[in-house]
Design a protein around this motif. Structure first.
Motif: not given
Length: 343
Positions: A144-145, A148, A151-152, A166, A170, A249, A252, A256
């Motif tokens: 999760y971290a 994220l 993405e940031d 951020h 993370r 994306e 990721r 994921d």
């Protein structure tokens, strides 16, 4: 390997003979008290001492008392090595900066605290019982971290923003839980009880450890993308920004979906192949975008083109980490299926 028949010695007792050569080699004697362990994987282990647990009880490390970086590194390495208590001794004396370095290291470790602190000694202890640790949930936290964070970092890059706050937060979270999994994996190589207390098998724990290592690498790539964003003079054009977001994306999604394949009890192979498809899409998108930069069909400033080339390389490597995790999932699924069939 030797084979022996199980003999009934009484109503509630059975015996197995031990080869004389083993008795001699291990210095066993009649009447000696032996320790017997049963484990969730069906194995039965006999030891003449509790040596494995004692080896991990404590460690003493000598460090430079005025070097916060080395102090933090020593604590982290002893923690991930699996030791319960770590005592640092300085070559001279601990300075205020050195003691602050120790406290900083402990804050970034899960379940660890400073027991004692002085100019001549710093003692750190891990307080979390392995039976209260969920390796699976820890891996989910890393997943999760890391995603994220990625993405940031992508948003920061296309917008030429500073996302350091951020990103650093993370990245620290990823590191904390990755070190926790590494710690328990290291302990499982020595302590016979560690796997039972964690409630996982040795192959599964290795898969989680390898996956956590890959997710840490994904987080590292994201941090580098965010650092590149800080150097961009202006945001990317909307056309290129859209292509970068799409490639990121897919990268990721590869990671994921691959982690989901690791965590699934069923249909892990199908999910892993879905992750590999995302990886291939990400690599194709990156290659296409790079080609437009090299052939000049999309004109960007030199600083932006250099930054974009570097960021795209990090995206490609992110997707490759997803592919590597997917391979772990496929291997695990094949292993589990064949072991189940033999059982």
């Amino acid at each position: 390997m030797e084979t022996r028949k199980l003999q009934e010695a009484g109503g509630y007792t059975h015996t197995v003979s031990i080869p004389k050569k083993w008795v001699t080699e291990h210095r066993l004697e009649p009447g000696m008290e032996l320790q017997l362990y049963t484990h969730l994987d069906g194995s039965i282990v006999i030891r003449s001492s509790a040596e494995d647990v004692e080896q991990l009880a404590e460690a003493t490390v000598e460090v430079d008392g005025d070097d916060p970086k080395r102090i933090r590194r020593a604590i982290q390495m002893a923690h991930t090595g699996g030791f319960e208590t770590v005592t640092l001794t300085p070559r001279q004396l601990f300075t205020d900066a050195g003691r602050r370095g120790a406290r900083s290291a402990v804050r970034n470790l899960v379940g660890t605290d400073v027991l004692a602190e002085s100019e001549t000694e710093i003692t750190v202890k891990h307080l979390m019982d392995p039976s209260n640790v969920s390796i699976c949930q820890s891996l989910v936290q890393i997943q999760y971290a890391a995603l994220l964070l990625h993405e940031d970092a992508t948003v920061a890059f296309v917008n030429a923003d500073d996302a350091r706050a951020h990103v650093d937060e993370r990245a620290d979270r990823v590191a904390r839980f990755a070190q926790l999994i590494t710690r328990h994996f290291s302990r499982s190589l020595i302590s016979l009880d560690e796997l039972d207390r964690l409630g996982v098998s040795r192959p599964d724990l290795f898969d989680y450890y390898a996956t956590a290592h890959r997710l840490s690498a994904v987080a590292n790539r994201a941090v580098r993308i965010a650092r590149i964003a800080e150097k961009l003079p202006e945001p990317l054009s909307e056309e290129i920004a859209g292509d970068v977001r799409s490639a990121a994306e897919d990268a990721r999604n590869a990671v994921d979906t691959a982690v989901a394949a690791i965590l699934e009890d069923e249909d892990g192979v199908s999910t892993a192949h879905e992750a590999i498809k995302y990886r291939d899409d990400a690599v194709t998108a990156v290659d296409t975008l790079e080609q437009t930069l090299f052939d000049g069909s999309r004109v960007e400033s030199v600083p932006a083109a250099v930054a974009l080339t570097s960021a795209l390389d990090h995206l490609r490597r992110t997707a490759d980490h997803g592919h590597a995790i997917a391979r772990i999932a496929v291997q695990a699924a094949i292993r589990a299926e064949n072991l189940d069939n033999r059982a």
